[in-house]
Motif scaffolding. Structure first.
Motif, short mmCIF file in Angstrom:
data_model
loop_
_atom_site.label_atom_id
_atom_site.label_comp_id
_atom_site.label_asym_id
_atom_site.label_seq_id
_atom_site.Cartn_x
_atom_site.Cartn_y
_atom_site.Cartn_z
N ASP A 11 0.84 -1.20 0.00
CA ASP A 11 0.00 0.00 0.00
C ASP A 11 0.88 1.25 0.00
O ASP A 11 0.54 2.26 -0.63
CB ASP A 11 -0.95 0.00 1.19
CG ASP A 11 -0.28 -0.43 2.47
OD1 ASP A 11 0.44 -1.45 2.45
OD2 ASP A 11 -0.46 0.24 3.49
N ASN A 37 -1.80 -3.47 3.91
CA ASN A 37 -1.86 -3.60 5.37
C ASN A 37 -1.95 -2.26 6.09
O ASN A 37 -1.86 -2.20 7.33
CB ASN A 37 -0.66 -4.40 5.88
CG ASN A 37 0.65 -3.77 5.46
OD1 ASN A 37 0.69 -2.62 5.04
ND2 ASN A 37 1.72 -4.53 5.55
N VAL A 56 0.04 0.05 6.56
CA VAL A 56 1.26 0.58 7.18
C VAL A 56 2.48 0.32 6.29
O VAL A 56 2.41 -0.46 5.36
CB VAL A 56 1.57 -0.05 8.55
CG1 VAL A 56 0.62 0.44 9.61
CG2 VAL A 56 1.60 -1.57 8.45
MG MG Z 1 2.07 -1.81 3.71
#
Ligand code: MG
Ligand code: TPP
Ligand code: TPP
Ligand code: SF4
Ligand code: SF4
Ligand code: MG
Lengths: 611, 357, 611, 357
Positions: free
Chosen positions: D116, D144, D146
């Motif tokens: 991400d 996720n 993060v």
């Molecule tokens: Mg990530």
């Protein structure tokens, strides 16, 4: 450290018992919390007054890969990395065989009982530690087992080298502030291990720790990134725009943690700063430059890959003359390289970053104290000269705990540079030109947006411009402008932190180095001196250099530039800046991801001289 | 002129001499240097709109900054508001630069000018993240579907299957600036047409008072490289096809106007207390509903409809400066004692790291 | 040109009439179509056999700003830029005053009648041309008036210097192929202007053009970017991923235009290439590198700002060892600088692009012929050494028409480098390692994706890796890998295009230069020789350099490095590469947006020598 | 296992020894090197899904390439398909790299793995333009919320007002990977959950056969930094809240199955002639309608609904390779004579520029 360095001895030459003069390596897997155990040991030693240094060799992943933590004790005050180790704590089955194989006669191995030494080596004492059994009585939740289990080796070391448990308890509490329960649990395990050793080992370890005085008093134990962050706090940073990247993240995160503590507006309690995590490094530097242009103090922190991405924007700041501070916590390049290994490989990139003809001011802090000092001074230089200022630290200095002199409150007031007030610019009216060299130092006067004057506005651009910042393709105007920028750069030579020179009577060979190499160079010089070979030493603290460096090189038959990169980048820059070439100015460079050691430096020097 | 209709502007017409604005200045003061763009370029007309609105609102030029990237569009800040600080920066990076400027000095009114190449191609990332952060600024995209300054290559907003003289056919679907702004949670999204000065000015008038980021996607024909009447970025096509969705009336805070809720109107109270009254023109659209805005845009793009007007507005979301809770005083102007803690603070810090501590 | 250079004379020293030896500047505004008129003049002269050169000084905008086009005729075959002009065509009121003021005695001014000379200067002949009246009879649509009007000065020049109208008509037709109507219209205006002069001026111009032989025969008139594009066509380029930027756009656009003509699959008629306009320079280089990794030939073309943005990706290609070709058509930096002015300011950036320790192969074409040659050879070098290869041209060479020897069909076959077939890799099986130095030249064997073998697959990364391309943080492995890459770089020294050396008997001073400076350096040497001062000349065609350069410097008392940038970048690189420093190796560099001239070079040389 | 239910896979189970796929290989051949990720990391489970599907489809590993950016997610290509070429490139640049690889060799099956941060932060520009170009590849975002590899900073997909241990509160709205893909005209948009292996595999099965770019936004919990049950990226939250919108049945071309049109089903014919049957689960959604997809996603994001399944599919739009009309033969493998025109061509070219021409 001078007063301590006299009478330096070589490791190994010492008589039994060997007190406060050995190295200890702990081999574990990362993500197992062993860092707490290691820091407890380091802190204990520091607080006992022992000159100590801890280097963390960690992998570029989050959990389960091999990690080594080496603690060196040196009663003579040498805090550089050193090859070899006398004591090995072997907690990681994955690396046990090679770890143990590296041990030399006289060495001591403490290993988890689940690890059976592959080959028993002559002259090495092996101590098996039944970690699992030891922690059983404490019925620790599964999740915490390995973490708590790591305390066992603290106990074993304590027994072996005679660390007072009270000191360990102190260190533990300061490591886990306000977590009394955790402290007691860990302490329990440490005790259990300690007692286990008492009852099961009958052996007296030649390596001992004894409280000592004369070195650590008045000194602090801190990592360079925290010191750098505090430098920003006291340097009046207004915007920290950054993008996460090892090993610089902890600098930005330290700013995010400390700014709210120390930099809220006394009147309103509101922040006088902003920390913005950008979408990438290009945005990070762009934001910082925007802030600098608007009259605030903007900075970013990154590492190699980020430096590459910032090239274009840095070139703009150079040419449009906008203050900004860039911290580069160097890691191993080229490319993604080794994100968790140290290097000084960005010296040339930083010095000449950007296409076209550019050169930048670059600072090289050599200790946490200087990280703090340059942390605030960089802003003064950036605003005084209206330029990007690079501060080149590295993973070793940035992320490891170093013993350092305390942080010194800035002697000078903030220098905001040549900024015209509305009255001043009103007085000048149309006579003012953004890029006019009124003072002959190459530095123009600027106004910041919001200045209430109809004369204050001007139009900044990265394209060719005249003294009034108007677009121009005129050849003479272009040349004149670049000449002024060069003049400005030359003015900076004597304004940036000057070199630190340490001489020895009769020296004919000079050493030049920078940054985190300092302790190793100092130690190497002592070694060489002990062998009757004296050297002078000039530590570069900033580029561009001034006449002192040229003179230093001229004053020596041979000068060796020592640096932690493959190409001898600083050597190259100094050759051009001082018109010197081999054999007068030679390069001793190495880059394998580890901090340089005194032994390597000394052997390089001997090599050059005996050629 | 939409904006001048609102009383706030207090345009004083004297018997002789030029009209003066609220702060007693003639419009000529707000001009810039002579444009070097092609005669008839849409960008020049937008520059004129900016001059008119900033003058009409009686803003002091020293409280306004003009930021841009690189391109013909990005050159225009040199051609308006000569009294304001301006920065013609790097291709695609205006949004990043603006973020820093705004953090440094929250009391500036930031006008950003970009192009479709500058924003939708190289700058799309910074654009989306600036929208996420809701940075308080007016972000104008002078959208002509080509790279003007580099002589007419297709940009990311060019029409699918369009043919250009030296470029051949563009087979790629365009990015829609307004949709991109909306999906990134921009709080003000509008589309207009350089050929519709009245609307551009009324939208600018509101944008300058908006709390967060105000994105204006203004179709601004490139007369040299993309003004063929088949092009959706041409004057001819725009005049033919523009569908105005709403008209704007602006009512300044200090006026005692009671707002009666007509069915064909939406009132939005701006952060500064003033009111915007949106009169529906053409189809039914509630610009305060993100879902409605998204549907409207999706539908327009699939059916190739050129809708203009205020598509979405949200005055409630915090802007970046508010999220950061910065001091009201501009960070750039803080006195030294607010930038450097006193000695004892450092002593205390040293103590915590000190031997024996 | 050697055979022609003998007996060079200095402008001005010539007897009346001055034939084929003068310069002519046309001052107009851009976007007015004057380019057609200028090229008609240039082509006419070229086809009359006159050594001629045309330099276009255009602004960074699209319409209405001042543009100057200078045509130099030199019967002695000098095609470098030259200061000054004997004839001025003054069509732009905005610059008329300064343009006319620059004229020196003996000069001729042809100006649009709407422009009234501000000050009539002694010894200058002024000719007023009633453009508006002249084109009236042709009732041209308003849009085309200025365009067609510009043909008037072609007619006036034709009359003044005696250009045969038939030649002009030929040039016009080849300039506007298939546009007979336009040709006739323009020709009409030219004739009208010509006749106007005949009837209104009675004056004999000292400057004349006469058809000549011995120089242009067998030569071509072409711009470097077109030649470079054709180099790509014959170099087998598969992917051109680019982002528009002056002055490189015309290279990519020439590829987009010529590839479909010459590179459709003979069997299927489908493209064997792709030209993709990327979203930015990072994507452009990323795509090209992706193609190179997958076994195709990928290239990009850009200029300074793009080079800065490509730093990180180039560093990856360097370290992961992926072939890719980058053309940098240099323009004036730093930053956005002057997009429409020439420079050689990216030499250092290109050579060391990327953070960490990196160095790249850089080629310097010195003529359109070499643009073609290096255009295909760059791919062979990139694939042979598995590296990024830079080709550094500049705006002057890239965008202006140069007289050049014809493009030479490649002598060698395509060199695809060390790529293993499925059988070869099957045979080696697990013995194969991507980065093993089997041959001792530092170059490993690679496989391309899609190779049908279970052994062919490997994992490429920009992080530290061993011979099998597996991730490794091991210090020895890191060092070994970098040593091999350095070995590879040294292997390249003798594989890249070697220097071209031209000596004069008894020379004790050497000149070193590169790229588009060649004609000016050649001319300067003739001037100096005419004054009895002989020089040797080494033209660098690529970095890294080999022993020849070191020897050349060693063989001369003084060597002067001549380049078109501010910092003397090539001088710096050569100093380090050859361990030479001043006064043995000195720098003569200048950068004001214009191509270097023989006069400046000669004076620099004299300056150095007389110091 | 969704995919293995389809006959195409021809899994041969012998009395003794491991099951073999269509090309006679055991699944173990498709494994990668041992993972170095944290135990329980969602990414590892996705790697296993890829192994299963590629094995089950009986693809030869040498026809597959694995590309990634930088991050924990981007490390995973080292942990699956050991026989394939792989490239762990630069942070945020996987899409650009992939474009070049695909142009060089159109006959490769490209599996891209990103995170991400890699896609929504630094790489958003390349991601959007890869979608515009409809490059034929499977683009997996292991989402996720993060930055795992840099120890847990917020990414651009983190929840608004979420708090993380060392990061404080995130006040910014998230970017929605699926919405971003859709607005950029991606032709296959799906969302799934690492905790739903069955669905991940069925979606992957279709993605690998898709004509253009197949974007899979897979919520893949980071057990070390963002697995708190309040986090929408946690296992707990995912298990609690997942709303499956459709289930997938795959029918290979060569099977004689007649498709009867049930109201609760949508059939899509893939480019290779095979069929995908989408059975509605939960709410009514037509994955072949862009408008419907856009509404569904808008609605889900405003109401914080975690919908999973195939959200949008369009098999009709040309992919980049088709737009470029490249030779069927991979450009990378063309013989020398197709790369360099013969001598006479150059002679002809020289003539056109030659003196006297
Ligand atoms: Mg990530
Ligand atoms: C990094 C970089 N790449 C490329 C360029 C060249 N360039 C200048 S303007 C421009 C595109 C401008 O297009 P747009 O933003 O649409 O503005 P317009 O000229 O159409 O108004 C480009 C590619 C540049 N200046 N910098
Ligand atoms: C140019 C650059 N900037 C920053 C980094 C440091 N970095 C490595 S991984 C990463 C973020 C990874 O986050 P994500 O893509 O979400 O992957 P995850 O680890 O969460 O799976 C960053 C910022 C880098 N390697 N390169
Ligand atoms: S080229 Fe196009 S965009 Fe640029 S100034 Fe001319 S009309 Fe305007
Ligand atoms: S840190 Fe998070 S994302 Fe990275 S491996 Fe561990 S669990 Fe996975
Ligand atoms: Mg445009």
């Amino acid at each position: 450290m001078a007063q301590l360095r006299t009478g330096a001895r070589h490791v190994g030459a010492a008589p039994q018992p060997i007190v406060n003069d050995f190295a200890l390596t702990v081999a574990t897997a990362n993500g197992t919390g062993s860092q707490t155990s290691n820091l407890v040991l380091l802190r204990t030693l520091f607080n006992m007054g022992v000159p100590v240094t801890g280097k963390n060799l960690f992998p570029s992943n989050i959990q389960g890969m091999p990690t080594w933590y080496t603690i060196r004790l040196s009663k003579d005050g040498y805090i550089a990395r050193r090859e070899g180790k006398e004591i090995l704590v072997c907690m990681n089955p994955a690396t046990a065989v090679t770890d143990m194989a590296e041990m030399e006669a006289g060495g001591i191995v403490v290993h988890d009982a689940i690890i059976r030494p592959a080959a028993i080596k002559e002259g090495i004492a092996y101590h098996s530690l039944p970690v699992k059994e030891l922690i059983k009585p404490f019925n620790v939740p599964t999740a915490l087992r390995t973490y708590v289990g790591n305390m066992a080796y603290v106990g074993a070391i304590a027994w072996l080298v005679e660390l007072p448990l009270v000191e360990i308890e102190k260190a533990l509490s300061s490591q886990l502030p306000g977590k009394e329960k955790a402290v007691q649990l860990n302490l329990g395990v440490i005790r259990a291990a300690y007692e286990h050793c008492q009852t099961h080992y009958e052996y007296t370890c030649p390596y001992r720790v004894a409280a000592m005085t004369g070195h650590n008093e008045g000194r602090i134990l801190i990592d360079g990134n925290m010191a750098a962050a505090l430098g920003g706090v006291f340097g009046g940073v207004n915007l920290v725009s950054w993008y996460p990247i090892t090993p610089s993240s902890s600098l930005a995160e330290a700013l995010a943690a400390t700014l709210p503590q120390y930099r809220l507006d006394p009147d309103t309690g509101r922040p006088t700063f902003a920390v913005v995590q950008a979408e990438d490094e290009i945005a990070a530097i762009g934001m910082a430059i925007g802030a600098g242009w608007a009259g605030a103090r903007g900075m970013t922190a990154t590492s190699g890959p980020g430096i590459s991405l910032m090239s274009e924007f840095i070139g703009l700041a150079y040419f449009a003359e906008i203050p900004v501070v860039i911290w580069d916590i160097q890691r191993m390049g080229p490319s993604t390289g080794l994100p968790t290994r140290t290097s000084q490989g960005d010296v040339l990139s930083a010095y000449t970053l950007g296409h076209g003809d550019t050169h930048h001011v670059v600072l090289f802090p050599g200790s946490p104290k200087e990280c703090f000092e340059f942390g605030h001074e960089a802003f003064d230089l950036a605003e005084k000269f209206q330029i990007p200022v690079f501060v080149l630290s590295d993973l070793d200095l940035g992320m490891n705990l170093w013993i350092s002199d305390p942080l010194e409150y800035p002697a000078k007031k903030l220098d905001r540079g040549k900024i015209l007030s509305s009255h001043e610019v009103d007085a000048l009216a149309s006579a003012w030109g953004r890029y006019k060299d009124v003072d002959g130092d190459g530095i123009g006067y600027r106004t910041v947006p919001g200045t209430p004057s109809r004369w204050a506005g001007y139009f900044t651009r990265g394209t060719g411009h005249d003294e009034n910042s108007r677009y121009s393709e005129d050849p003479e105007i272009w040349e004149k402008n670049l000449e002024r920028i060069r003049r400005k750069f030359n003015t900076a030579r004597d304004a940036v932190p000057g070199p630190v020179i340490d001489t020895m009577p009769g020296a004919r060979v000079g050493l030049i180095s920078m940054g985190s190499n300092d302790p190793a160079v100092q130690e190497a010089r002592d070694r060489l001196q002990a062998e009757g070979f004296v050297t002078d030493y000039l530590r570069i603290r900033a580029l561009p250099v001034n006449g002192q460096v040229r003179k230093f090189i001229a004053d020596h038959e041979m000068t060796i530039v020592i640096e932690n990169n493959a190409d001898g980048q600083l050597h190259g820059i100094l050759s051009l800046e001082t018109d010197s070439c081999p054999p007068r100015l030679v390069s001793a460079s190495r880059c394998n991801g580890l901090p340089l050691t005194a032994r390597w430096i000394a052997s390089e020097v001997v090599g050059f001289v005996s050629r | 002129m939409a904006v001048s209709r609102s009383a706030s502007d207090k345009i004083v017409r004297r018997d002789r001499g030029p009209a003066l604005n609220r702060i007693g200045l003639p419009k000529t003061d707000y001009r810039g240097r002579p444009s070097t763009l092609c005669k008839g370029c849409g960008h020049d007309s937008i520059s004129q709109r900016i001059i008119n609105v900033v003058w009409a609102q009686g803003l002091s030029q020293h409280n306004v900054v003009k930021l841009s990237g690189i391109g013909c569009s990005s050159k225009t800040p040199a051609y308006f508001l000569q009294g304001s600080h301006g920065f013609n920066s790097l291709h695609g990076r205006m949004a990043a630069l603006s973020t820093g400027v705004i953090v440094a000095n929250r009391n500036l009114r930031v006008i950003g000018v970009s192009g479709d190449g500058d924003t939708a191609s190289i700058g799309i990332g910074h654009f989306k993240h600036a929208a996420r952060r809701n940075i308080p600024m007016t972000y104008i995209v002078e959208n002509n579907g080509v790279y003007g300054l580099t002589k007419g290559q297709f940009s990311a907003t060019a029409d699918t299957d369009q043919t250009l003289k030296y470029q051949g056919v563009n087979k790629l679907p365009p990015l829609d600036i307004c949709i991109e702004a909306l999906t990134a949670n921009a709080t003000f999204v509008a589309r207009s047409f350089a050929g519709d000065p009245r609307q551009v000015e009324s939208l600018l008038g509101v944008a300058l008072r908006h709390r967060g980021i105000a994105v204006l996607d203004i179709i601004s024909p490139c007369v040299t490289f993309n003004n063929d009447e088949q092009s959706t970025k041409s004057y001819a096509w725009g005049r033919e096809n523009e569908v105005v969705i709403n008209s704007i009336d602006f009512i300044p805070e200090h006026e005692e106007i009671e707002i009666s809720d007509y069915t064909d109107e939406t009132e939005v109270q701006m952060h500064d207390g003033s009111w915007v009254v949106l009169k529906k023109v053409g189809e039914d659209h509630d610009p305060t509903s993100k879902a409605a805005a998204s549907d409207l845009l999706e539908n327009a793009s699939t059916n190739g409809k050129f809708i203009t007007g205020l598509i979405y507005i949200d005055e409630d979301r915090e802007n970046l400066v508010e999220m950061l809770a910065l001091t009201d005083e501009s960070l750039a102007l803080l006195p030294a004692h607010k930038l450097r803690p006193p000695t004892d603070v450092l002593d205390e810090i040293n103590r915590t790291y000190m031997f024996g501590s």
